[in-house]
Design an enzyme around this catalytic site. Structure first.
Site, PDB file in Angstrom:
ATOM      1  N   SER A  99       0.864  -1.179   0.000  1.00 12.59           N
ATOM      2  CA  SER A  99       0.000   0.000   0.000  1.00 12.59           C
ATOM      3  C   SER A  99       0.895   1.222   0.000  1.00 12.59           C
ATOM      4  O   SER A  99       2.059   1.140   0.430  1.00 12.59           O
ATOM      5  CB  SER A  99      -0.868   0.008   1.268  1.00 12.59           C
ATOM      6  OG  SER A  99      -1.551   1.234   1.407  1.00 12.59           O
TER       7      SER A  99
ATOM      8  N   TYR B  70      -2.341  -0.813  10.338  1.00 11.28           N
ATOM      9  CA  TYR B  70      -2.234  -0.908   8.878  1.00 11.28           C
ATOM     10  C   TYR B  70      -0.919  -0.281   8.426  1.00 11.28           C
ATOM     11  O   TYR B  70      -0.168  -0.874   7.646  1.00 11.28           O
ATOM     12  CB  TYR B  70      -3.431  -0.201   8.227  1.00 11.28           C
ATOM     13  CG  TYR B  70      -3.596  -0.466   6.745  1.00 11.28           C
ATOM     14  CD1 TYR B  70      -4.084  -1.688   6.283  1.00 11.28           C
ATOM     15  CD2 TYR B  70      -3.280   0.510   5.796  1.00 11.28           C
ATOM     16  CE1 TYR B  70      -4.250  -1.932   4.918  1.00 11.28           C
ATOM     17  CE2 TYR B  70      -3.441   0.285   4.441  1.00 11.28           C
ATOM     18  CZ  TYR B  70      -3.925  -0.941   3.999  1.00 11.28           C
ATOM     19  OH  TYR B  70      -4.090  -1.179   2.647  1.00 11.28           O
TER      20      TYR B  70
ATOM     21  N   LYS C 257       1.972  -2.598   6.829  1.00  5.46           N
ATOM     22  CA  LYS C 257       2.264  -2.386   5.402  1.00  5.46           C
ATOM     23  C   LYS C 257       3.722  -1.960   5.214  1.00  5.46           C
ATOM     24  O   LYS C 257       4.360  -2.329   4.231  1.00  5.46           O
ATOM     25  CB  LYS C 257       1.280  -1.383   4.788  1.00  5.46           C
ATOM     26  CG  LYS C 257      -0.147  -1.927   4.664  1.00  5.46           C
ATOM     27  CD  LYS C 257      -0.239  -3.128   3.706  1.00  5.46           C
ATOM     28  CE  LYS C 257      -1.670  -3.576   3.465  1.00  5.46           C
ATOM     29  NZ  LYS C 257      -1.773  -4.681   2.496  1.00  5.46           N
TER      30      LYS C 257
HETATM   31  N1  LIG Z   1      -8.640  -0.265  -1.541  1.00  8.77           N
HETATM   32  C1  LIG Z   1      -7.604   0.535  -1.324  1.00  8.77           C
HETATM   33  O1  LIG Z   1      -7.749   1.772  -1.296  1.00  8.77           O
HETATM   34  C2  LIG Z   1      -6.229  -0.063  -1.134  1.00  8.77           C
HETATM   35  C3  LIG Z   1      -5.132   0.818  -1.200  1.00  8.77           C
HETATM   36  C4  LIG Z   1      -3.857   0.297  -1.012  1.00  8.77           C
HETATM   37  C5  LIG Z   1      -3.675  -1.053  -0.790  1.00  8.77           C
HETATM   38  N2  LIG Z   1      -4.759  -1.889  -0.726  1.00  8.77           N
HETATM   39  C6  LIG Z   1      -4.480  -3.302  -0.495  1.00  8.77           C
HETATM   40  O2  LIG Z   1      -4.986  -4.054  -1.579  1.00  8.77           O
HETATM   41  C7  LIG Z   1      -5.243  -5.402  -1.168  1.00  8.77           C
HETATM   42  C8  LIG Z   1      -6.605  -5.812  -1.657  1.00  8.77           C
HETATM   43  O3  LIG Z   1      -7.574  -5.012  -1.009  1.00  8.77           O
HETATM   44  P1  LIG Z   1      -8.915  -4.508  -1.703  1.00  8.77           P
HETATM   45  O4  LIG Z   1      -8.882  -3.035  -1.705  1.00  8.77           O
HETATM   46  O5  LIG Z   1      -9.153  -5.261  -2.967  1.00  8.77           O
HETATM   47  O6  LIG Z   1      -9.937  -4.893  -0.547  1.00  8.77           O
HETATM   48  P2  LIG Z   1     -11.139  -5.939  -0.493  1.00  8.77           P
HETATM   49  O7  LIG Z   1     -11.638  -5.851   0.897  1.00  8.77           O
HETATM   50  O8  LIG Z   1     -12.048  -5.720  -1.637  1.00  8.77           O
HETATM   51  O9  LIG Z   1     -10.411  -7.335  -0.736  1.00  8.77           O
HETATM   52  C9  LIG Z   1      -9.647  -8.002   0.246  1.00  8.77           C
HETATM   53  C10 LIG Z   1      -9.892  -9.482   0.066  1.00  8.77           C
HETATM   54  O10 LIG Z   1      -9.036 -10.176   0.965  1.00  8.77           O
HETATM   55  C11 LIG Z   1      -9.771 -11.266   1.502  1.00  8.77           C
HETATM   56  N3  LIG Z   1      -9.188 -11.692   2.773  1.00  8.77           N
HETATM   57  C12 LIG Z   1      -9.191 -11.022   3.965  1.00  8.77           C
HETATM   58  N4  LIG Z   1      -8.613 -11.774   4.914  1.00  8.77           N
HETATM   59  C13 LIG Z   1      -8.228 -12.928   4.319  1.00  8.77           C
HETATM   60  C14 LIG Z   1      -7.600 -14.112   4.790  1.00  8.77           C
HETATM   61  N5  LIG Z   1      -7.250 -14.257   6.077  1.00  8.77           N
HETATM   62  N6  LIG Z   1      -7.342 -15.101   3.902  1.00  8.77           N
HETATM   63  C15 LIG Z   1      -7.703 -14.968   2.605  1.00  8.77           C
HETATM   64  N7  LIG Z   1      -8.333 -13.891   2.114  1.00  8.77           N
HETATM   65  C16 LIG Z   1      -8.590 -12.878   2.961  1.00  8.77           C
HETATM   66  C17 LIG Z   1     -11.184 -10.732   1.675  1.00  8.77           C
HETATM   67  O11 LIG Z   1     -12.142 -11.776   1.782  1.00  8.77           O
HETATM   68  C18 LIG Z   1     -11.344  -9.896   0.412  1.00  8.77           C
HETATM   69  O12 LIG Z   1     -11.900 -10.647  -0.652  1.00  8.77           O
HETATM   70  C19 LIG Z   1      -5.099  -5.391   0.361  1.00  8.77           C
HETATM   71  O13 LIG Z   1      -3.819  -5.927   0.708  1.00  8.77           O
HETATM   72  C20 LIG Z   1      -5.168  -3.914   0.709  1.00  8.77           C
HETATM   73  O14 LIG Z   1      -4.508  -3.629   1.917  1.00  8.77           O
HETATM   74  C21 LIG Z   1      -6.017  -1.418  -0.913  1.00  8.77           C
END
Ligand SMILES: NC(=O)c1ccc[n+]([C@@H]2O[C@H](COP(=O)([O-])OP(=O)(O)OC[C@H]3O[C@@H](n4cnc5c(N)ncnc54)[C@H](O)[C@@H]3O)[C@@H](O)[C@H]2O)c1
Length: 263
Positions: free
Chosen positions: A138, A151, A155
């Site tokens: 992130s 977080y 991260k």
């Molecule tokens: N959305 C944002 O703004 C953003 C920004 C920077 C980084 N991220 C990172 O991107 C990645 C994906 O996030 P996203 O935004 O698609 O969110 P999201 O919540 O849509 O997806 C996260 C997925 O991870 C799964 N998950 C959670 N715990 C789990 C576990 N123990 N085992 C297996 N699966 C698990 C959830 O079921 C979900 O489907 C994450 O690592 C998040 O930190 C997101």
């Protein structure tokens, strides 16, 4: 790396970014896309939408035995794993008051699961002389996630671990990228905004909120160039530079934004 004929595993594959990666990798010609998620039904729905190259798997990334079993099953089915995307992630939306269970969960999902993935895939990748690990970290991993201490901390650790892997194994053919987006329009951010969390509001005020498909575009470009740091929001590089050159000035600027949003 291009995706043609590649065998790919994506954890958190049912989520916003993970499912966009699954769709895009299939479009790019991947031989197999394993969509692994804690939410098995959602993973199945994503895999069904992607088509015959996709395969759904139930996976809790915090359980090393399950990670090992998924890797072994994928290698048995498809012969190898070319690209493992450690993408599952969680937020806590809290500061120091978050209890130990909350910190532990963030640590296990956001960091330790990446270690489990590396342990499981490295032996075969190093034997074959190559392989690719994509760590979804992130912008919080190179900057700070306002409103979420665990977080931010985990991260940063995920970026540190990815960098360590890259430095240690690049000469043996392992390639590593750390994906560091800022705001992305997924359930993770949408839920934070709906709940009025300060951190989500800071993200939305700090730059464009990209679609997961735009993040997938950046990933394809970053993998093609085998770039370590994949920044879908290019301004994150400028923020990181400013933070390195003038930490006090950078923190003052962020506090000013927070004061403005709180007013
Ligand atoms: N959305 C944002 O703004 C953003 C920004 C920077 C980084 N991220 C990172 O991107 C990645 C994906 O996030 P996203 O935004 O698609 O969110 P999201 O919540 O849509 O997806 C996260 C997925 O991870 C799964 N998950 C959670 N715990 C789990 C576990 N123990 N085992 C297996 N699966 C698990 C959830 O079921 C979900 O489907 C994450 O690592 C998040 O930190 C997101």
């Amino acid at each position: 790396m291009n995706l043609t004929d590649r065998v790919v595993v994506i954890t958190g594959g049912a989520g916003g970014i993970g499912s966009a990666l699954a769709r895009r990798f299939a479009t790019e010609g991947a031989a197999a896309v394993v969509v692994a998620d804690l939410d098995a039904d959602a993973a199945r729905a994503v895999a069904d939408g992607v088509g015959p190259v996709a395969h759904a798997a139930a996976l809790d990334v915090t359980d090393e035995e399950q990670v090992r079993a998924l890797v072994a099953d994928t290698e048995r089915r498809y012969g190898r794993i070319d690209l493992f995307c450690a993408n599952a992630g969680v937020t806590t939306s809290g500061g120091v008051e978050v209890d130990d269970a909350g910190w532990d969960h963030a640590w296990r999902v956001n960091v330790l699961s990446h270690v489990y993935a590396a342990r499981a895939v490295l032996p075969a990748m190093l034997t074959r002389g190559g392989g690719y690990l994509l760590h979804t970290c992130s912008a919080a991993g190179v900057l700070t996630a306002v409103g979420d201490a665990a977080y931010t901390t985990t991260k940063h650790a995920a970026v540190g671990f990815a960098e360590w892997l890259s430095v240690t194994y690049r000469d043996q053919g392992l390639r590593v990228s750390a994906l560091c987006p800022q705001g992305v329009d997924t359930p993770m951010l949408a839920e934070g905004l709906a709940a009025g969390h300060l951190g989500a509001r800071v993200i939305a005020a700090s730059g464009a909120v990209l679609s997961p498909d735009q993040v997938a575009d950046s990933v394809i470009a970053g993998l093609a160039e085998e770039r370590f740091l994949i920044l879908p929001h290019p301004e994150v590089a400028a923020y990181a530079l400013r933070r390195a050159e003038d930490p006090d000035g950078w923190q003052a600027g962020l506090r000013k934004l927070v004061r403005r949003l709180r007013a």
